[in-house]
Write a protein that holds these residues in place. Structure first.
Motif, PDB file in Angstrom:
ATOM      1  N   ASP A  85      26.843  40.129  41.224  1.00 18.36           N
ATOM      2  CA  ASP A  85      28.225  39.668  41.404  1.00 18.36           C
ATOM      3  C   ASP A  85      28.344  38.177  41.117  1.00 18.36           C
ATOM      4  O   ASP A  85      29.322  37.718  40.514  1.00 18.36           O
ATOM      5  N   PHE A  86      27.345  37.413  41.564  1.00 17.32           N
ATOM      6  CA  PHE A  86      27.374  35.957  41.375  1.00 17.32           C
ATOM      7  C   PHE A  86      27.463  35.606  39.895  1.00 17.32           C
ATOM      8  O   PHE A  86      28.356  34.844  39.474  1.00 17.32           O
ATOM      9  N   TYR A  87      26.558  36.152  39.098  1.00 15.85           N
ATOM     10  CA  TYR A  87      26.550  35.795  37.679  1.00 15.85           C
ATOM     11  C   TYR A  87      27.701  36.448  36.919  1.00 15.85           C
ATOM     12  O   TYR A  87      28.203  35.878  35.939  1.00 15.85           O
ATOM     13  N   ALA A  88      28.160  37.609  37.366  1.00 18.82           N
ATOM     14  CA  ALA A  88      29.325  38.230  36.741  1.00 18.82           C
ATOM     15  C   ALA A  88      30.568  37.370  36.962  1.00 18.82           C
ATOM     16  O   ALA A  88      31.393  37.197  36.042  1.00 18.82           O
ATOM     17  N   GLN A  89      30.708  36.800  38.151  1.00 22.11           N
ATOM     18  CA  GLN A  89      31.866  35.948  38.428  1.00 22.11           C
ATOM     19  C   GLN A  89      31.790  34.641  37.648  1.00 22.11           C
ATOM     20  O   GLN A  89      32.805  34.152  37.141  1.00 22.11           O
ATOM     21  N   ILE A  90      30.603  34.053  37.546  1.00 23.44           N
ATOM     22  CA  ILE A  90      30.457  32.844  36.732  1.00 23.44           C
ATOM     23  C   ILE A  90      30.848  33.138  35.290  1.00 23.44           C
ATOM     24  O   ILE A  90      31.595  32.377  34.656  1.00 23.44           O
ATOM     25  N   SER A  91      30.363  34.243  34.753  1.00 24.15           N
ATOM     26  CA  SER A  91      30.681  34.606  33.369  1.00 24.15           C
ATOM     27  C   SER A  91      32.179  34.822  33.192  1.00 24.15           C
ATOM     28  O   SER A  91      32.782  34.361  32.212  1.00 24.15           O
ATOM     29  N   GLY A  92      32.793  35.521  34.162  1.00 24.72           N
ATOM     30  CA  GLY A  92      34.206  35.830  34.038  1.00 24.72           C
ATOM     31  C   GLY A  92      35.102  34.617  34.165  1.00 24.72           C
ATOM     32  O   GLY A  92      36.121  34.512  33.470  1.00 24.72           O
ATOM     33  N   VAL A  93      34.739  33.679  35.033  1.00 29.03           N
ATOM     34  CA  VAL A  93      35.594  32.520  35.282  1.00 29.03           C
ATOM     35  C   VAL A  93      35.348  31.384  34.292  1.00 29.03           C
ATOM     36  O   VAL A  93      36.287  30.702  33.854  1.00 29.03           O
ATOM     37  N   LEU A  94      34.099  31.186  33.895  1.00 33.91           N
ATOM     38  CA  LEU A  94      33.763  30.067  33.013  1.00 33.91           C
ATOM     39  C   LEU A  94      33.571  30.466  31.556  1.00 33.91           C
ATOM     40  O   LEU A  94      33.466  29.599  30.680  1.00 33.91           O
ATOM     41  N   GLY A  95      33.496  31.759  31.301  1.00 32.51           N
ATOM     42  CA  GLY A  95      33.316  32.189  29.916  1.00 32.51           C
ATOM     43  C   GLY A  95      31.938  31.874  29.371  1.00 32.51           C
ATOM     44  O   GLY A  95      31.780  31.617  28.178  1.00 32.51           O
TER      45      GLY A  95
END
Length: 359
Positions: A237-247
């Protein structure tokens, strides 16, 4: 000490390309002899285990000192007052006893960090515009992470690099300005800091409904876990959220695994696949062991991580962590903190060390 032949030889070893296993062993044994002679609590522990300069034939034979011993004893080959810097572990309560790691000179720590960081985080890039999600050294002078990030900024930060966390907290306005600048300019951007700071950043950006697509070459470095400073997230979830928010693709999200009691850090190659494999440079080795006996466990079997770090020239080269791991091709998997019988084994190992050191 700062100009001793031992340190000069160690710096040359860190700077070398592809040294052999025999050279690592020679360096480890030279450091063991130095620490055995000058670090008396360590010497007593080694004697109780029947490990002396005569009987230790390889780095694998060097007894691993439990990290909790850094809280109870002074593990240093020189008087602590001669240290250029003393790093202290972060305590979760004000009354908690903190471990201390004394560095007579930062030359070895800095050489270790800079070479390793260049290879594992920077890749082919010489400089990156960086934002640091952690206090600077003036606010946390005894934090090894504050010094690590200051080195990253000093050695590899492009013009415009900056701290984003002040005494007042995370500067969200500045963060958004920097992310918008990177998105519009096409200049790669790097965010580095404690994992829990990223959670606070993600929460605020999601609250504001803001997302970005950072330019190719942008990347993230997180470290240290959440430590009760933010909500807990699974790694996925942590890295998925970073990817989703920061591209930023998860493959460009690098996790650093380090600790105050070490002078060298481990990295993964990105977090597109979880769990990611951690590995270190040629001046550190890792074994997976049974905590009380120190016996190395077969590959693929879970145990406690023990690291032999040659950059730890003044304290002890070899430490027994409280982290569970498993050896795999290319390094090890970090599986979390010891619990149950593994945690009990770590506690007994600490008791054994303290009893031996006081004898």
């Amino acid at each position: 000490m700062a100009s001793s032949p031992l340190i000069a030889e160690l710096q040359a070893y860190i700077a070398a390309d592809h040294p052999s296993e025999d050279v690592f062993d020679r360096q480890a044994l030279a450091l063991f002899a130095h620490q055995y002679q000058n670090n008396l609590p360590f010497q007593r522990f080694c004697q109780q285990r029947g490990k002396t300069v005569r009987t230790v034939k390889s780095w694998r034979d060097i007894p691993a000192v439990p990290i909790s011993a850094f809280k109870a004893l002074t593990l240093s080959c020189v008087p602590p007052e001669q240290a250029e810097r003393t790093f202290m572990t972060s305590g979760t309560t004000q009354a908690e006893v903190k471990g201390k790691h004394h560095h007579p000179t930062l030359a070895v720590y800095d050489a270790s960090m800079i070479r390793n960081f260049r290879q594992r985080f920077m890749g082919r890039c010489e400089k990156l515009r960086m934002g640091i999600l952690f206090p600077d050294e003036s606010l946390l002078p005894n934090s090894s992470l504050a010094h690590y990030l200051a080195l990253a900024l000093r050695e590899f930060g492009a013009d415009g690099s900056h701290y984003l966390l002040t005494q007042q907290g995370l500067d969200f306005t500045r963060v958004i300005t920097e992310l918008e600048h990177a998105q519009q300019s096409g200049e790669p951007y790097a965010l580095l800091g404690a994992s829990y700071s990223f959670v606070h950043l993600l929460d605020e950006l999601q609250r504001l409904g803001k997302t970005f697509v950072l330019p190719p070459g942008s990347r993230v470095l997180d470290t240290g876990g959440f430590k009760g400073q933010s909500r807990e997230l699974s790694l996925a979830d942590f890295y998925a959220q970073i990817s989703g928010v920061l591209g930023i693709d998860a493959s460009q999200c690098i996790n650093m695994y380090g600790m105050t009691e070490l002078s060298t850090q481990f990295y993964d190659a990105g977090n597109a696949m979880l769990p990611s494999v951690k590995s270190g440079p040629h001046w550190i080795r890792t074994r997976v062991v049974e905590p009380l006996s120190g016996e190395e466990l077969p590959r693929g079997e879970q145990g406690i991580l023990a690291h032999c770090d040659l950059a730890n020239f003044n304290s002890v080269t070899t430490i027994l962590t409280e982290d569970v791991g498993v050896a795999v091709d290319g390094g090890f998997l970090l599986l979390g903190r010891a619990e149950g019988s593994a945690a009990k084994g770590c506690s007994l190992a600490v008791q054994e060390f303290l009893q031996a050191a006081a004898a």
